[in-house]
Scaffold this active site. Sequence first.
Site, PDB file in Angstrom:
ATOM      1  N   ASN A   1      -2.900   7.823   1.802  1.00 26.68           N
ATOM      2  CA  ASN A   1      -2.936   8.025   0.414  1.00 26.68           C
ATOM      3  C   ASN A   1      -4.144   8.690   0.049  1.00 26.68           C
ATOM      4  O   ASN A   1      -4.140   9.352  -1.038  1.00 26.68           O
ATOM      5  CB  ASN A   1      -2.951   6.457  -0.241  1.00 26.68           C
ATOM      6  CG  ASN A   1      -1.448   5.984   0.082  1.00 26.68           C
ATOM      7  OD1 ASN A   1      -0.507   6.527   0.366  1.00 26.68           O
ATOM      8  ND2 ASN A   1      -1.024   4.805  -0.356  1.00 26.68           N
TER       9      ASN A   1
ATOM     10  N   VAL B   1       0.880  -1.160  -0.151  1.00 32.68           N
ATOM     11  CA  VAL B   1      -0.016  -0.054   0.316  1.00 32.68           C
ATOM     12  C   VAL B   1       1.027   1.288   0.119  1.00 32.68           C
ATOM     13  O   VAL B   1       0.719   2.370  -0.738  1.00 32.68           O
ATOM     14  CB  VAL B   1      -1.021  -0.047   1.131  1.00 32.68           C
ATOM     15  CG1 VAL B   1      -1.650   1.372   1.444  1.00 32.68           C
ATOM     16  CG2 VAL B   1      -1.968  -1.169   1.073  1.00 32.68           C
ATOM     17  N   ALA B   2       1.895   1.213   0.810  1.00 35.25           N
ATOM     18  CA  ALA B   2       2.690   2.262   0.963  1.00 35.25           C
ATOM     19  C   ALA B   2       3.488   2.590  -0.296  1.00 35.25           C
ATOM     20  O   ALA B   2       3.843   3.827  -0.811  1.00 35.25           O
ATOM     21  CB  ALA B   2       3.798   2.149   1.968  1.00 35.25           C
TER      22      ALA B   2
ATOM     23  N   ASP C   1      -3.670  23.614 -46.549  1.00 35.49           N
ATOM     24  CA  ASP C   1      -2.812  23.689 -45.420  1.00 35.49           C
ATOM     25  C   ASP C   1      -2.926  22.542 -44.695  1.00 35.49           C
ATOM     26  O   ASP C   1      -1.983  22.108 -43.765  1.00 35.49           O
ATOM     27  CB  ASP C   1      -3.220  24.898 -44.592  1.00 35.49           C
ATOM     28  CG  ASP C   1      -2.970  26.213 -45.079  1.00 35.49           C
ATOM     29  OD1 ASP C   1      -2.088  26.321 -46.051  1.00 35.49           O
ATOM     30  OD2 ASP C   1      -3.506  27.254 -44.736  1.00 35.49           O
TER      31      ASP C   1
ATOM     32  N   ASP D   1      -5.539  27.443 -42.571  1.00 36.03           N
ATOM     33  CA  ASP D   1      -7.040  27.987 -42.486  1.00 36.03           C
ATOM     34  C   ASP D   1      -7.414  27.540 -44.028  1.00 36.03           C
ATOM     35  O   ASP D   1      -8.665  26.947 -43.971  1.00 36.03           O
ATOM     36  CB  ASP D   1      -7.362  29.430 -42.478  1.00 36.03           C
ATOM     37  CG  ASP D   1      -6.469  30.136 -43.600  1.00 36.03           C
ATOM     38  OD1 ASP D   1      -5.767  29.546 -44.455  1.00 36.03           O
ATOM     39  OD2 ASP D   1      -6.784  31.318 -43.650  1.00 36.03           O
TER      40      ASP D   1
ATOM     41  N   GLU E   1       6.613   6.618   2.938  1.00 30.11           N
ATOM     42  CA  GLU E   1       6.041   5.695   3.617  1.00 30.11           C
ATOM     43  C   GLU E   1       6.680   4.393   3.614  1.00 30.11           C
ATOM     44  O   GLU E   1       6.783   3.741   4.705  1.00 30.11           O
ATOM     45  CB  GLU E   1       4.611   5.602   3.274  1.00 30.11           C
ATOM     46  CG  GLU E   1       3.503   6.767   3.364  1.00 30.11           C
ATOM     47  CD  GLU E   1       2.480   6.764   2.416  1.00 30.11           C
ATOM     48  OE1 GLU E   1       2.442   5.909   2.003  1.00 30.11           O
ATOM     49  OE2 GLU E   1       1.942   8.005   2.107  1.00 30.11           O
TER      50      GLU E   1
ATOM     51  N   ASP F   1       0.508  31.785 -40.135  1.00 31.33           N
ATOM     52  CA  ASP F   1       0.021  32.746 -41.249  1.00 31.33           C
ATOM     53  C   ASP F   1       0.172  34.346 -40.747  1.00 31.33           C
ATOM     54  O   ASP F   1      -0.021  34.569 -39.674  1.00 31.33           O
ATOM     55  CB  ASP F   1      -1.390  32.482 -41.686  1.00 31.33           C
ATOM     56  CG  ASP F   1      -1.411  31.181 -42.599  1.00 31.33           C
ATOM     57  OD1 ASP F   1      -0.230  30.883 -43.200  1.00 31.33           O
ATOM     58  OD2 ASP F   1      -2.442  30.598 -42.464  1.00 31.33           O
TER      59      ASP F   1
ATOM     60  N   GLU G   1      -1.719   5.720  -5.486  1.00 31.66           N
ATOM     61  CA  GLU G   1      -3.061   5.258  -6.042  1.00 31.66           C
ATOM     62  C   GLU G   1      -3.789   6.669  -6.835  1.00 31.66           C
ATOM     63  O   GLU G   1      -4.330   6.281  -7.791  1.00 31.66           O
ATOM     64  CB  GLU G   1      -4.094   4.889  -4.990  1.00 31.66           C
ATOM     65  CG  GLU G   1      -3.609   3.647  -4.438  1.00 31.66           C
ATOM     66  CD  GLU G   1      -2.956   3.754  -3.111  1.00 31.66           C
ATOM     67  OE1 GLU G   1      -2.279   4.816  -2.849  1.00 31.66           O
ATOM     68  OE2 GLU G   1      -2.619   2.720  -2.551  1.00 31.66           O
TER      69      GLU G   1
END
Length: 555
Positions: free
Chosen positions: A383, A12-13, A293, A289, A358, A59, A17
């Site tokens: 956590n 877990v440490a 292009d 545009d 931890e 442009d 998560e």
Amino acid sequence: MALLLAAVALAVAAVPEGLPTVVTLALAVGVQRMVKGHVLVRRMQAVETLGAATVICTDKTGTLTLGVMEVREVWPPEAAHRVLEVAAACCDAELPVQGPGAGDPTELALLAAARARGVERADVERERPRVSEQPFDSDRRRMSVLRADGVLYVKGALEALLPLCWQVPPGVTEALASLAGRALRVLAVAEGRGPDERDLTLVGLVGLADPPRPEAVEAVRAAREAGVRTVMITGDHPATALAIAKELGLLREGESPEGLVHARATAEQKLQIVRGWKARGEVVAMTGDGVNDAPALREAHIGIAMGRTGAEVTREASDLILTDDNFASIVAAVREGRGIYENIRKTLVYLLAGNGGELVLMLCASLLGLPLPLLPLHLLWVNLVTDGLPALALVMDPVPPDVMRRPPRRPDEPMLGAREWGAVLATGLLDACVTLGTFLWSMERMPLEEARTLTFTVLVSCQVLRAFAARSGGLLHWEVGSFNNRPLLAVAAVTLALQVALPEVPLLAAFFSLVPLDAAHVALALGLGLIPVSVLELRKLVLRGVGRAMATPNG
């Protein structure tokens, strides 16, 4: 059973998560900020890439300039009426008597100037309906319309029309140089007989002004300070392009325009320009545009389409869409992209340092043969309230004020380099030392459950308060008057209040195997929680002082 609990606690440490959620939220917040800055994001990865951009190919018309054309001069002056009459007969734009016009800004400006001399396109269409036309494109650089009177009306670049003309007014080359040198966009108009574009008569030239956007001048300067080159690509005459580039500050005194200003550029040349910069290892953003292009936008690392004037094909090929067609919005998006990257990086350091601390705490306790300082359920809570909520608040940090005064990061630069991993290691060890020291001290003075409760509270305090050092690039933000992350303030206050209240609620205390702490121990836990953040900020203060001393002559 104790071994199993230790293994679960270590697992877990070790796992941050909240990491996937944090990265997703950072990008989402960045996208939301970009929308407010007139930039729509079509592909999420472009947000992070934009922060590493080193070249912006843009442009001119409507992006660096206002896109509001106005006829300033007609040459030769004595033939101005005829010049504008021919130009109006070769237009597709619509300019009603009242209300805004529809069509190309250049054509609208021509029609407005022609109207001022008594020439209306509606009258031309009624009296001499068009028979056929060849529309403008970037390769031909001209447009022609054949009307019922048998006259072919042509407008376009002078270089494109001259080879087709057999009659040319004297002094046209000098007139072109004069108009273009004053940053005017120059159009040539010609007429002939029959449908073929040959044996034309050059009627004259029209000089149109398209002033630079005031904010574009500042944006070009900001991009230069940030180490981002601005490359202007235009269909205008080279002299016009150079004059506007100097007005924008894109070219400074004595600088060569080579590579930075491209005049009379075609769609194929735009694609080659992008490929050329990429071959040099640059991260390229490209605006466009027109339909032609689209290949250049796809080739660039970041394709940017114009939202107002852009074709649908161009938008589909793009990563970003400018809703205001403004170059300043691109530079603002680069700033936002850099800020997003910085927020993700510092949040990763914060998360990994917390989990590292931890992990070191649990490993050291096991190696020393001590009871578990924290149960797996305690680590899950840590956590949740320190990895999750403060990290989510960190990614909402405002963009650092100096982010556009730093050079772009290298494309191959890892998000966590040696400096960041060093910070993870040092910070993790600092957290572990404080909490392990607390556990060793409390075990000699109180029962195990109370020692765990105190250690648990100290760890949460360390990590919550350390979030302020994680977001601070120098001294603590309240010392420099920019304590501006309200979500983090709220999260820290609520988290610490919950942590203090947790052992006081019988049901929760039983669930987490905690016992109530007296006021002295609560104050001690909060005081010990200030140690990591204080050490980190003192270190920054020392490094800042050393940096200033090294920057001072004879210092």
